[in-house]
Design a protein around this motif. Sequence first.
Motif, PDB file in Angstrom:
ATOM      1  N   LEU A   1       0.858  -1.177   0.000  1.00 51.65           N
ATOM      2  CA  LEU A   1       0.000   0.000   0.000  1.00 51.65           C
ATOM      3  C   LEU A   1       0.895   1.227   0.000  1.00 51.65           C
ATOM      4  O   LEU A   1       1.753   1.371   0.873  1.00 51.65           O
ATOM      5  CB  LEU A   1      -0.907   0.034   1.231  1.00 51.65           C
ATOM      6  CG  LEU A   1      -1.805  -1.170   1.481  1.00 51.65           C
ATOM      7  CD1 LEU A   1      -2.724  -0.890   2.670  1.00 51.65           C
ATOM      8  CD2 LEU A   1      -2.602  -1.536   0.251  1.00 51.65           C
ATOM      9  N   MET A   2       0.700   2.100  -0.998  1.00 51.76           N
ATOM     10  CA  MET A   2       1.474   3.340  -1.118  1.00 51.76           C
ATOM     11  C   MET A   2       0.506   4.486  -1.300  1.00 51.76           C
ATOM     12  O   MET A   2      -0.254   4.493  -2.265  1.00 51.76           O
ATOM     13  CB  MET A   2       2.375   3.316  -2.357  1.00 51.76           C
ATOM     14  CG  MET A   2       3.527   2.425  -2.287  1.00 51.76           C
ATOM     15  SD  MET A   2       4.492   2.574  -3.813  1.00 51.76           S
ATOM     16  CE  MET A   2       5.555   1.176  -3.596  1.00 51.76           C
ATOM     17  N   ASP A   3       0.538   5.446  -0.403  1.00 55.59           N
ATOM     18  CA  ASP A   3      -0.319   6.615  -0.592  1.00 55.59           C
ATOM     19  C   ASP A   3       0.079   7.386  -1.847  1.00 55.59           C
ATOM     20  O   ASP A   3      -0.768   7.985  -2.503  1.00 55.59           O
ATOM     21  CB  ASP A   3      -0.283   7.517   0.629  1.00 55.59           C
ATOM     22  CG  ASP A   3      -1.060   6.937   1.804  1.00 55.59           C
ATOM     23  OD1 ASP A   3      -1.919   6.058   1.583  1.00 55.59           O
ATOM     24  OD2 ASP A   3      -0.812   7.376   2.938  1.00 55.59           O
ATOM     25  N   SER A   4       1.370   7.348  -2.190  1.00 57.51           N
ATOM     26  CA  SER A   4       1.867   8.004  -3.403  1.00 57.51           C
ATOM     27  C   SER A   4       2.790   7.054  -4.147  1.00 57.51           C
ATOM     28  O   SER A   4       3.702   6.477  -3.549  1.00 57.51           O
ATOM     29  CB  SER A   4       2.640   9.281  -3.051  1.00 57.51           C
ATOM     30  OG  SER A   4       3.259   9.805  -4.213  1.00 57.51           O
TER      31      SER A   4
ATOM     32  N   ILE B   1       2.436  10.948 -15.182  1.00 59.99           N
ATOM     33  CA  ILE B   1       3.563  11.026 -14.246  1.00 59.99           C
ATOM     34  C   ILE B   1       3.541   9.829 -13.297  1.00 59.99           C
ATOM     35  O   ILE B   1       4.580   9.222 -13.025  1.00 59.99           O
ATOM     36  CB  ILE B   1       3.531  12.351 -13.443  1.00 59.99           C
ATOM     37  CG1 ILE B   1       3.743  13.532 -14.381  1.00 59.99           C
ATOM     38  CG2 ILE B   1       4.559  12.348 -12.319  1.00 59.99           C
ATOM     39  CD1 ILE B   1       5.078  13.580 -15.081  1.00 59.99           C
ATOM     40  N   SER B   2       2.362   9.456 -12.831  1.00 58.95           N
ATOM     41  CA  SER B   2       2.255   8.280 -11.956  1.00 58.95           C
ATOM     42  C   SER B   2       2.701   7.030 -12.697  1.00 58.95           C
ATOM     43  O   SER B   2       3.396   6.176 -12.134  1.00 58.95           O
ATOM     44  CB  SER B   2       0.814   8.116 -11.468  1.00 58.95           C
ATOM     45  OG  SER B   2       0.448   9.198 -10.654  1.00 58.95           O
TER      46      SER B   2
ATOM     47  N   VAL C   1      -0.268  -2.527 -10.692  1.00 61.50           N
ATOM     48  CA  VAL C   1      -0.418  -1.285  -9.933  1.00 61.50           C
ATOM     49  C   VAL C   1      -1.844  -0.779 -10.118  1.00 61.50           C
ATOM     50  O   VAL C   1      -2.372  -0.775 -11.234  1.00 61.50           O
ATOM     51  CB  VAL C   1       0.620  -0.209 -10.343  1.00 61.50           C
ATOM     52  CG1 VAL C   1       0.536   0.158 -11.800  1.00 61.50           C
ATOM     53  CG2 VAL C   1       0.507   1.028  -9.446  1.00 61.50           C
ATOM     54  N   LEU C   2      -2.467  -0.415  -9.009  1.00 62.88           N
ATOM     55  CA  LEU C   2      -3.819   0.142  -9.011  1.00 62.88           C
ATOM     56  C   LEU C   2      -3.745   1.595  -8.572  1.00 62.88           C
ATOM     57  O   LEU C   2      -3.176   1.902  -7.526  1.00 62.88           O
ATOM     58  CB  LEU C   2      -4.729  -0.635  -8.063  1.00 62.88           C
ATOM     59  CG  LEU C   2      -4.873  -2.128  -8.319  1.00 62.88           C
ATOM     60  CD1 LEU C   2      -5.801  -2.755  -7.276  1.00 62.88           C
ATOM     61  CD2 LEU C   2      -5.377  -2.404  -9.721  1.00 62.88           C
ATOM     62  N   PHE C   3      -4.317   2.486  -9.388  1.00 65.38           N
ATOM     63  CA  PHE C   3      -4.354   3.914  -9.113  1.00 65.38           C
ATOM     64  C   PHE C   3      -5.787   4.345  -8.827  1.00 65.38           C
ATOM     65  O   PHE C   3      -6.727   3.672  -9.238  1.00 65.38           O
ATOM     66  CB  PHE C   3      -3.890   4.717 -10.340  1.00 65.38           C
ATOM     67  CG  PHE C   3      -2.485   4.472 -10.774  1.00 65.38           C
ATOM     68  CD1 PHE C   3      -1.422   4.979 -10.046  1.00 65.38           C
ATOM     69  CD2 PHE C   3      -2.213   3.757 -11.931  1.00 65.38           C
ATOM     70  CE1 PHE C   3      -0.107   4.783 -10.459  1.00 65.38           C
ATOM     71  CE2 PHE C   3      -0.909   3.554 -12.353  1.00 65.38           C
ATOM     72  CZ  PHE C   3       0.148   4.065 -11.621  1.00 65.38           C
TER      73      PHE C   3
END
Length: 131
Positions: A16-19, A41-42, A54-56
């Motif tokens: 889990l990454m907030d950013s 950019i992400s 990766v889930l955004f």
Amino acid sequence: MRNETVATLGGRRVVLMDSISLIGPQDAGTLIVCGSHGGLISGAFASLYPPRLVLFNDAGGGKNGAGRASLSMLDERGIAAATIGHDSARIGDALDAWEEGVISETGNTARLLGLRPGQAVKEAITRAAGV
């Protein structure tokens, strides 16, 4: 800012990454749920150390689909990516996305892993892990 492993599924860490800007070499091949929107950019950050998935956050789509723009770019690089509906999880909050998130859109590579819109994030991650 959250950046933690919450599970291991199919031999892969669920991070889990907030950013997504917090991604590092140790995150290559992992399953990432992040709070960042899925803009270009992400996607560039995710490409630095390619995860399995990766889930955004879709950020409501954004102008001209900017909140989902990285999906096709990541597909071209063979990285599975999808977005989580902003109405199911707070932008910038990976824990909320993990606990409450629902997939809103998938890239082609993510579809090959069994992801689909309407799926709960935890179910999507389990499918991507192959368990």
